[in-house]
Design a protein around this motif. Structure first.
Motif, PDB file in Angstrom:
ATOM      1  N   GLU A 114       0.826  -1.203   0.000  1.00  0.00           N
ATOM      2  CA  GLU A 114       0.000   0.000   0.000  1.00  0.00           C
ATOM      3  C   GLU A 114       0.878   1.279   0.000  1.00  0.00           C
ATOM      4  OE1 GLU A 114      -3.090   0.016  -0.683  1.00  0.00           O
ATOM      5  OE2 GLU A 114      -3.315   2.164  -0.385  1.00  0.00           O
TER       6      GLU A 114
ATOM      7  N   THR B 168       2.032   2.679  -3.312  1.00  0.00           N
ATOM      8  CA  THR B 168       0.945   2.754  -4.301  1.00  0.00           C
ATOM      9  C   THR B 168       0.273   4.128  -4.269  1.00  0.00           C
ATOM     10  OG1 THR B 168       0.606   0.403  -3.908  1.00  0.00           O
ATOM     11  CG2 THR B 168      -1.179   1.573  -5.032  1.00  0.00           C
TER      12      THR B 168
ATOM     13  N   HIS C  32      -3.162   6.524  -5.269  1.00  0.00           N
ATOM     14  CA  HIS C  32      -4.612   6.355  -5.548  1.00  0.00           C
ATOM     15  C   HIS C  32      -5.148   7.658  -6.094  1.00  0.00           C
ATOM     16  CE1 HIS C  32      -4.782   2.415  -3.712  1.00  0.00           C
ATOM     17  NE2 HIS C  32      -4.057   2.898  -2.712  1.00  0.00           N
TER      18      HIS C  32
END
Ligand code: KIV
Length: 287
Positions: free
Chosen positions: A282, A285, A287
């Protein structure tokens, strides 16, 4: 000295090559002054900007862009195939990666043997296009006219005697200067290089007693590799020194790290993370 003890160069110790505080480029005059002081100093090879910047920050005062790039960086079996284009390109990278070190570019096989004019043309290219502060060439007596012309033209020359890897096809890889005659020749080659204006002499794979005698006889510094503890400076090929070279390394090399194992472990850990879905996580990453 252990790796932990050597992590930082010593605090400013005045005008020393290693551990000195200055950020201007080291020059051949600083090298000459170190011999007068009796300071011993380290030289390492480098073939790219990032590695060179690490050595520069560690305080290594002289970095050699050696034609050992042939076997240690470019995947050739020997130094013989290295070209002027390769030497110029990688020397420029090393110069860009450094602020303080004197960067010495090696003249590769075939770039100076034709004579002084060829040597001057190629050395000039290394100085102008790559920005090196000095060049190195192999051979004593046989390279004197080249050394003389380069020095007259204002290009500092480091001479390389003893085992000269560009002559591997005639010389092989063995200790040089063992007979009285060979020892005498090496000593007279070193003095001739000095008289021709060389600012330093690399002594590769010669008996320690002979290297110490050469060192005592010269007013310019000697830089040993496989030449015992009696020289003014020591040079190692960085991939040998840091344990990146695969297979057998020469007996005179000391390995201060095991980068081959460290990098291999990192590559395997990355591969396993990708394979098992653990990377990217996560935190890697968007978003
Ligand atoms: O090419 C090189 O790295 C060298 C050193 C071994 C002195 O010539």
């Amino acid at each position: 000295m252990t790796l932990q003890a050597a992590q930082k160069p010593p605090a400013d110790s005045g005008k020393t090559l290693y551990g000195g505080k200055g950020t201007r480029r080291i020059t051949v005059h600083d090298i000459a002054a170190a011999k007068v002081r009796g300071e011993k100093w380290p030289m390492l090879t480098a073939y790219d900007a990032m590695t060179a910047s690490v050595f520069d920050e560690a305080g290594i005062p002289v970095i050699l862009v050696g034609d050992s790039m042939g076997n240690c960086h470019l995947g050739y079996e020997t130094t013989v195939p290295v070209t002027m284009d390769e030497m110029t390109f990688l020397s420029a990278a090393v110069v860009r990666g450094t602020k303080r070190a004197l960067v010495v570019g090696d003249l590769p096989f075939g770039s100076y043997q034709e004579g002084p004019v060829q040597a001057l043309r190629n050395a000039t290219r290394l100085v102008k296009d790559a920005g090196v502060g000095a060049i190195k060439l192999e051979g004593g007596e046989r390279s004197l006219p080249q050394t003389e012309l380069l020095v007259q033209a204002g290009i500092p020359v480091m001479s390389h005697l003893g085992l000269t890897p560009q002559s591997v096809n005639t010389m092989g890889y063995r200790v040089q200067g063992r007979s009285d005659e060979a020892a005498h020749r090496l000593l007279s080659d070193a003095k001739a290089a000095q008289d021709a204006g060389a600012f330093a002499v690399v002594l590769e794979l010669v008996p320690a007693e002979l290297a110490a005698e050469v060192t005592r006889s010269l007013h310019i510094p000697t830089i040993g590799i496989g030449a015992g503890a009696g020289t003014d400076a020591q040079v190692l090929v960085w991939t040998d020194m840091a344990g990146l070279t695969g297979g057998k390394v020469p007996r005179f090399t000391k390995q201060y790290a095991n980068l081959r194992e460290t990098l291999g472990d990192a590559a395997r850990a990355f591969a396993e993370d990708v394979n098992g879905g653990a990377f990217p996580a996560e935190e890697h990453t968007f978003h």
